[in-house]
Motif scaffolding. Structure first.
Motif, PDB file in Angstrom:
ATOM      1  N   GLY A 209     -19.563-109.978 -15.791  1.00 52.37           N
ATOM      2  CA  GLY A 209     -18.784-111.253 -15.979  1.00 52.37           C
ATOM      3  C   GLY A 209     -17.666-111.346 -15.067  1.00 52.37           C
ATOM      4  N   LEU A 210     -16.883-111.772 -14.167  1.00 52.34           N
ATOM      5  CA  LEU A 210     -15.379-112.055 -13.150  1.00 52.34           C
ATOM      6  C   LEU A 210     -14.855-113.784 -13.740  1.00 52.34           C
ATOM      7  CD1 LEU A 210     -13.928-110.675 -11.089  1.00 52.34           C
ATOM      8  CD2 LEU A 210     -14.980-112.121  -9.538  1.00 52.34           C
ATOM      9  N   PRO A 211     -14.562-113.145 -14.893  1.00 49.12           N
ATOM     10  CA  PRO A 211     -13.489-114.699 -15.008  1.00 49.12           C
ATOM     11  C   PRO A 211     -12.512-115.493 -14.282  1.00 49.12           C
ATOM     12  CG  PRO A 211     -13.183-112.637 -16.391  1.00 49.12           C
ATOM     13  CD  PRO A 211     -13.741-112.175 -15.403  1.00 49.12           C
ATOM     14  N   LYS A 212     -12.747-115.858 -13.348  1.00 50.56           N
ATOM     15  CA  LYS A 212     -12.104-116.928 -12.799  1.00 50.56           C
ATOM     16  C   LYS A 212     -11.302-117.629 -13.644  1.00 50.56           C
ATOM     17  CE  LYS A 212     -14.127-115.687  -8.144  1.00 50.56           C
ATOM     18  NZ  LYS A 212     -14.445-116.761  -7.254  1.00 50.56           N
ATOM     19  N   ASN A 213     -10.151-118.331 -13.604  1.00 46.32           N
ATOM     20  CA  ASN A 213     -10.048-119.776 -13.460  1.00 46.32           C
ATOM     21  C   ASN A 213     -10.374-120.375 -13.716  1.00 46.32           C
ATOM     22  OD1 ASN A 213      -7.490-117.711 -15.246  1.00 46.32           O
ATOM     23  ND2 ASN A 213      -6.239-117.354 -13.142  1.00 46.32           N
ATOM     24  N   MET A 214      -9.235-121.258 -14.247  1.00 40.58           N
ATOM     25  CA  MET A 214     -10.512-122.840 -12.735  1.00 40.58           C
ATOM     26  C   MET A 214      -9.842-123.262 -11.981  1.00 40.58           C
ATOM     27  SD  MET A 214     -12.694-123.645 -15.155  1.00 40.58           S
ATOM     28  CE  MET A 214     -13.287-125.081 -15.072  1.00 40.58           C
ATOM     29  N   ASP A 215      -8.857-122.901 -11.201  1.00 42.46           N
ATOM     30  CA  ASP A 215      -8.607-123.400  -9.723  1.00 42.46           C
ATOM     31  C   ASP A 215      -9.578-122.356  -9.213  1.00 42.46           C
ATOM     32  OD1 ASP A 215      -6.791-120.799 -10.008  1.00 42.46           O
ATOM     33  OD2 ASP A 215      -5.326-122.348 -10.260  1.00 42.46           O
ATOM     34  N   ASN A 216      -9.763-121.165  -9.120  1.00 44.34           N
ATOM     35  CA  ASN A 216     -10.612-120.127  -8.456  1.00 44.34           C
ATOM     36  C   ASN A 216     -10.043-118.914  -8.568  1.00 44.34           C
ATOM     37  OD1 ASN A 216     -13.225-119.483  -7.706  1.00 44.34           O
ATOM     38  ND2 ASN A 216     -12.690-119.995  -5.457  1.00 44.34           N
ATOM     39  N   SER A 217      -8.586-119.007  -8.903  1.00 42.93           N
ATOM     40  CA  SER A 217      -7.876-117.910  -8.986  1.00 42.93           C
ATOM     41  C   SER A 217      -8.393-116.877  -9.905  1.00 42.93           C
ATOM     42  CB  SER A 217      -6.654-118.127  -9.230  1.00 42.93           C
ATOM     43  OG  SER A 217      -5.990-118.636 -10.509  1.00 42.93           O
ATOM     44  N   MET A 218      -7.883-115.789  -9.476  1.00 41.60           N
ATOM     45  CA  MET A 218      -8.008-114.622 -10.761  1.00 41.60           C
ATOM     46  C   MET A 218      -6.812-114.160 -11.258  1.00 41.60           C
ATOM     47  SD  MET A 218     -10.823-112.681  -8.874  1.00 41.60           S
ATOM     48  CE  MET A 218     -10.287-111.659  -7.155  1.00 41.60           C
ATOM     49  N   GLY A 219      -6.672-114.100 -12.764  1.00 44.41           N
ATOM     50  CA  GLY A 219      -5.514-113.801 -13.292  1.00 44.41           C
ATOM     51  C   GLY A 219      -6.172-112.203 -13.763  1.00 44.41           C
ATOM     52  N   PHE A 220      -5.311-111.614 -15.287  1.00 43.89           N
ATOM     53  CA  PHE A 220      -5.553-110.590 -15.584  1.00 43.89           C
ATOM     54  C   PHE A 220      -7.133-110.159 -16.279  1.00 43.89           C
ATOM     55  CE2 PHE A 220      -5.831-108.252 -20.278  1.00 43.89           C
ATOM     56  CZ  PHE A 220      -4.888-107.530 -18.921  1.00 43.89           C
ATOM     57  N   ALA A 221      -7.870-111.527 -17.007  1.00 44.95           N
ATOM     58  CA  ALA A 221      -9.124-110.557 -17.296  1.00 44.95           C
ATOM     59  C   ALA A 221      -9.999-110.506 -15.533  1.00 44.95           C
ATOM     60  CB  ALA A 221      -9.649-112.166 -17.330  1.00 44.95           C
ATOM     61  N   SER A 222      -9.735-111.073 -14.780  1.00 49.90           N
ATOM     62  CA  SER A 222     -10.733-111.042 -13.180  1.00 49.90           C
ATOM     63  C   SER A 222      -9.888-109.574 -12.854  1.00 49.90           C
ATOM     64  CB  SER A 222     -10.246-111.341 -11.956  1.00 49.90           C
ATOM     65  OG  SER A 222     -10.922-113.102 -12.753  1.00 49.90           O
ATOM     66  N   LYS A 223      -8.963-109.286 -12.853  1.00 51.04           N
ATOM     67  CA  LYS A 223      -8.572-108.071 -12.760  1.00 51.04           C
ATOM     68  C   LYS A 223      -9.151-106.821 -13.519  1.00 51.04           C
ATOM     69  CE  LYS A 223      -4.533-109.604 -10.510  1.00 51.04           C
ATOM     70  NZ  LYS A 223      -3.060-110.312 -10.515  1.00 51.04           N
ATOM     71  N   ARG A 224      -9.035-106.988 -14.521  1.00 50.10           N
ATOM     72  CA  ARG A 224      -9.712-105.913 -15.473  1.00 50.10           C
ATOM     73  C   ARG A 224     -11.307-106.413 -15.240  1.00 50.10           C
ATOM     74  NH1 ARG A 224      -8.972-108.558 -20.084  1.00 50.10           N
ATOM     75  NH2 ARG A 224     -11.256-109.830 -20.700  1.00 50.10           N
ATOM     76  N   SER A 225     -12.050-107.222 -14.742  1.00 52.60           N
ATOM     77  CA  SER A 225     -13.465-106.952 -14.797  1.00 52.60           C
ATOM     78  C   SER A 225     -13.608-105.563 -12.881  1.00 52.60           C
ATOM     79  CB  SER A 225     -14.270-108.012 -14.512  1.00 52.60           C
ATOM     80  OG  SER A 225     -14.063-108.613 -15.731  1.00 52.60           O
ATOM     81  N   LEU A 226     -13.141-105.921 -12.151  1.00 50.28           N
ATOM     82  CA  LEU A 226     -12.414-105.241 -11.236  1.00 50.28           C
ATOM     83  C   LEU A 226     -12.780-104.417 -11.083  1.00 50.28           C
ATOM     84  CD1 LEU A 226     -10.859-108.375  -8.963  1.00 50.28           C
ATOM     85  CD2 LEU A 226     -12.775-107.429  -8.358  1.00 50.28           C
ATOM     86  N   GLU A 227     -11.904-103.850 -12.069  1.00 55.17           N
ATOM     87  CA  GLU A 227     -11.239-102.067 -12.010  1.00 55.17           C
ATOM     88  C   GLU A 227     -12.560-101.603 -13.198  1.00 55.17           C
ATOM     89  OE1 GLU A 227      -7.713-102.093 -14.886  1.00 55.17           O
ATOM     90  OE2 GLU A 227      -6.455-102.284 -13.303  1.00 55.17           O
ATOM     91  N   PHE A 228     -13.543-102.230 -14.275  1.00 57.47           N
ATOM     92  CA  PHE A 228     -14.535-102.255 -14.582  1.00 57.47           C
ATOM     93  C   PHE A 228     -15.562-101.811 -13.646  1.00 57.47           C
ATOM     94  CE2 PHE A 228     -18.404-102.545 -17.866  1.00 57.47           C
ATOM     95  CZ  PHE A 228     -18.079-101.226 -18.069  1.00 57.47           C
ATOM     96  N   LYS A 229     -15.792-102.572 -12.891  1.00 56.89           N
ATOM     97  CA  LYS A 229     -16.306-102.802 -11.583  1.00 56.89           C
ATOM     98  C   LYS A 229     -16.346-100.842 -10.518  1.00 56.89           C
ATOM     99  CE  LYS A 229     -18.646-104.780  -7.804  1.00 56.89           C
ATOM    100  NZ  LYS A 229     -18.635-104.215  -6.676  1.00 56.89           N
TER     101      LYS A 229
END
Length: 145
Positions: free
Chosen positions: A58-78
């Motif tokens: 899962g990549l948790p994007k913000n509703m405006d399609n931007s990427m915040g802290f949670a997205s960066k965490r998922s990218l690092e985990f990937k």
């Protein structure tokens, strides 16, 4: 080929597995962790025991399609997973997956305590179902050409 769905939180990792033909996702288990290394052994066992051929993270994007802290965490985990497993890992937009999972559990009339125990694995199954649908649609598109 089975697929593994992952819903990464700050302290938990929800998992879901598809059936052998990769069509239906089912919640599996939620792992608690303090660091990613603690997840290596249980994930390796899941991948080996169930003969997993690909992972949907899962990549948790913000509703405006931007990427915040949670997205960066998922990218690092990937990246972490790619260093330890030789298996394709696809990122899946997971906006509102936890909301959808909560709705499923409420519809099942599950108590608050039980919902808290299962929410991450159910969210992982929502992510995995999204991936399986996308993948199925891709096959349909390829067969049309």
């Amino acid at each position: 080929m089975r697929c593994l769905g992952l819903d990464l939180g700050t302290k938990t990792l929800g998992t879901a597995l598809s059936d052998k033909i990769g069509m239906i996702a089912n919640p599996h288990k939620t792992f608690k962790f303090k660091n990613y290394e603690e997840l290596l052994k249980p994930l390796r066992e899941l991948i080996e025991d169930y003969e997993v051929g690909e992972i949907a993270l899962g990549l948790p994007k913000n509703m405006d399609n931007s990427m915040g802290f949670a997205s960066k965490r998922s990218l690092e985990f990937k990246e972490f997973l790619e260093q330890h497993f030789d298996i394709p890992i696809e990122l899946v937009d997971e906006r509102l997956s936890t909301v959808e999972a909560e709705k499923y559990l409420l519809d099942a009339d599950m108590s608050r305590k039980k919902r808290q125990e299962h929410i991450d694995a159910v969210a992982a199954s929502v992510i995995l179902n999204t991936y399986l649908r996308m993948k199925g649609n891709g096959k349909n598109e390829q067969s049309k050409s």
